[in-house]
Design a protein around this motif. Structure first.
Motif, short mmCIF file in Angstrom:
data_model
loop_
_atom_site.label_atom_id
_atom_site.label_comp_id
_atom_site.label_asym_id
_atom_site.label_seq_id
_atom_site.Cartn_x
_atom_site.Cartn_y
_atom_site.Cartn_z
N ALA A 123 45.87 48.65 41.11
CA ALA A 123 44.65 49.43 41.39
C ALA A 123 43.49 48.62 41.90
N LEU A 124 43.20 47.44 41.48
CA LEU A 124 42.42 46.29 41.75
C LEU A 124 42.68 46.15 43.27
N GLU A 125 43.82 45.64 43.65
CA GLU A 125 44.13 45.43 45.06
C GLU A 125 43.53 46.50 45.83
N LEU A 126 44.01 47.71 45.55
CA LEU A 126 43.64 48.95 46.12
C LEU A 126 42.04 49.11 46.59
N MET A 127 41.39 48.76 45.45
CA MET A 127 39.97 48.96 45.26
C MET A 127 39.32 47.80 46.24
N ALA A 128 40.01 46.49 46.27
CA ALA A 128 39.70 45.66 47.02
C ALA A 128 39.92 45.82 48.76
N PHE A 129 41.04 46.39 48.91
CA PHE A 129 41.20 46.92 50.30
C PHE A 129 40.21 48.03 50.73
N CYS A 130 39.90 49.06 50.00
CA CYS A 130 38.81 49.87 50.43
C CYS A 130 37.56 49.34 50.40
N GLY A 131 37.16 48.22 49.52
CA GLY A 131 35.80 47.75 49.67
C GLY A 131 35.72 46.76 51.12
N GLY A 132 36.81 46.24 51.26
CA GLY A 132 36.72 45.40 52.43
C GLY A 132 36.64 46.18 53.71
N VAL A 133 37.31 47.52 53.80
CA VAL A 133 37.14 48.33 54.77
C VAL A 133 35.64 48.80 54.97
N THR A 223 44.18 40.55 49.94
CA THR A 223 45.46 39.32 49.83
C THR A 223 44.20 38.41 48.93
N CYS A 224 43.09 38.30 49.05
CA CYS A 224 42.29 37.26 48.20
C CYS A 224 42.29 37.85 46.87
N MET A 225 42.33 38.99 46.60
CA MET A 225 42.38 39.58 45.38
C MET A 225 43.68 39.27 44.51
N GLU A 226 44.84 39.37 45.22
CA GLU A 226 46.12 39.03 45.00
C GLU A 226 46.14 37.44 44.59
N LEU A 227 45.75 36.79 45.61
CA LEU A 227 45.91 35.08 45.27
C LEU A 227 44.97 34.78 43.94
N VAL A 228 43.52 35.55 43.65
CA VAL A 228 42.89 35.13 42.54
C VAL A 228 43.68 35.50 41.19
N PHE A 229 44.58 36.51 41.22
CA PHE A 229 45.26 36.95 40.10
C PHE A 229 46.50 35.97 39.90
N GLN A 230 47.17 35.38 41.04
CA GLN A 230 48.14 34.64 40.98
C GLN A 230 47.76 33.22 40.57
N LYS A 231 46.34 32.76 40.52
CA LYS A 231 46.11 31.53 40.31
C LYS A 231 45.34 31.61 38.92
#
Length: 243
Positions: A123-133, A223-231
């Motif tokens: 859900a957070l990654e989808l929000m990040a995607f929509c926010g980037g668009v 992708t940035c949101m995904e990397l943040v949660f990975q780190k």
């Protein structure tokens, strides 16, 4: 749906009506004043044909769905797609882990919480995607004047959520797992991004370049949101020690 919201699926011009209802149940499709073609030919089509044209990313089918129908299932579809993506990630986590049939095993319940965590992450990654668009389009359309017409955030969000329907295909890809599953998942991702691009292009009536760049901006934000949660798990222990 309000009459002013109708659009010609061929030329994207506004239309007052899709068809005219005469006596004895006789319907006549309205002809567009601009292109002299039927305003919406899809009102006579079977829903399966409309779905096939939407899968093929035809502009006319997208205009029919987004402008000339009252399809308001985008939030339900969004939740279902997030569940599909969460299941995909959760199933990847379970590969190689020990399975236990004991109902009292705490690890079993921990795995269930992992699924909820994957849902929240999706859900957070989808929000990040929509926010980037939205940010990219706001900068390019609103500030730089790439298009004279103003953005309709509600309509654009509805188009983005509806165009994510391809994510439901991850379920068959996971159930019938084989050696080509990574390739299938990559193709599904590409299909979803292509649908997103076409939806943006239809809503804004913009060039393909602008819609593709908007999708790329959304993908970078995701992708940035995904990397943040990975780190994040690696930084938490050091932060706790620091405090």
């Amino acid at each position: 749906m309000e009459k002013s919201a109708f659009r010609c699926v061929e030329c994207n011009k506004n239309a007052l009506e899709l068809h005219r209802d005469y006596s004895n149940g006789i319907l006549k499709i309205t002809i567009c004043d601009s292109c002299q073609k039927p305003v919406d030919k899809y009102i006579e089509y079977d829903p399966v044909i409309i779905l096939i044209d939407a899968i093929l990313c035809k502009t006319q089918a997208f205009r029919h769905i987004l402008f000339n129908t009252s399809l308001n299932i985008h939030w339900k579809l969004c939740v279902f797609c997030l569940l599909c993506e969460a299941y995909l990630r959760w199933s990847v986590l379970q590969q190689g882990s020990e399975q236990s049939s004991d109902p009292a095993d705490i690890i079993r319940y921990t795995k269930e919480w992992d699924f909820y965590g994957m849902f929240g992450l999706a859900a957070l990654e989808l929000m990040a995607f929509c926010g980037g668009v939205f940010c990219f389009l706001w900068l390019s359309v609103g500030l730089l004047g790439a298009r004279p017409q103003p953005l309709d955030p509600q309509q654009l969000l509805r188009a983005l959520l509806l165009s994510c329907y391809g994510k439901v295909l991850v379920i068959p890809a996971v159930i019938w797992e084989h050696d080509y599953s990574p390739l299938c998942l990559g193709l599904i991702k590409l299909f979803v991004l292509t649908s997103n691009s076409q939806a943006i292009r239809v809503v804004l009536n913009s060039s393909r370049r602008l819609s593709v760049m908007a999708v790329i901006a959304g993908l970078l934000s995701e992708t940035c949101m995904e990397l943040v949660f990975q780190k994040l798990p690696h930084f938490l222990p050091s932060m706790l020690i620091f405090w």
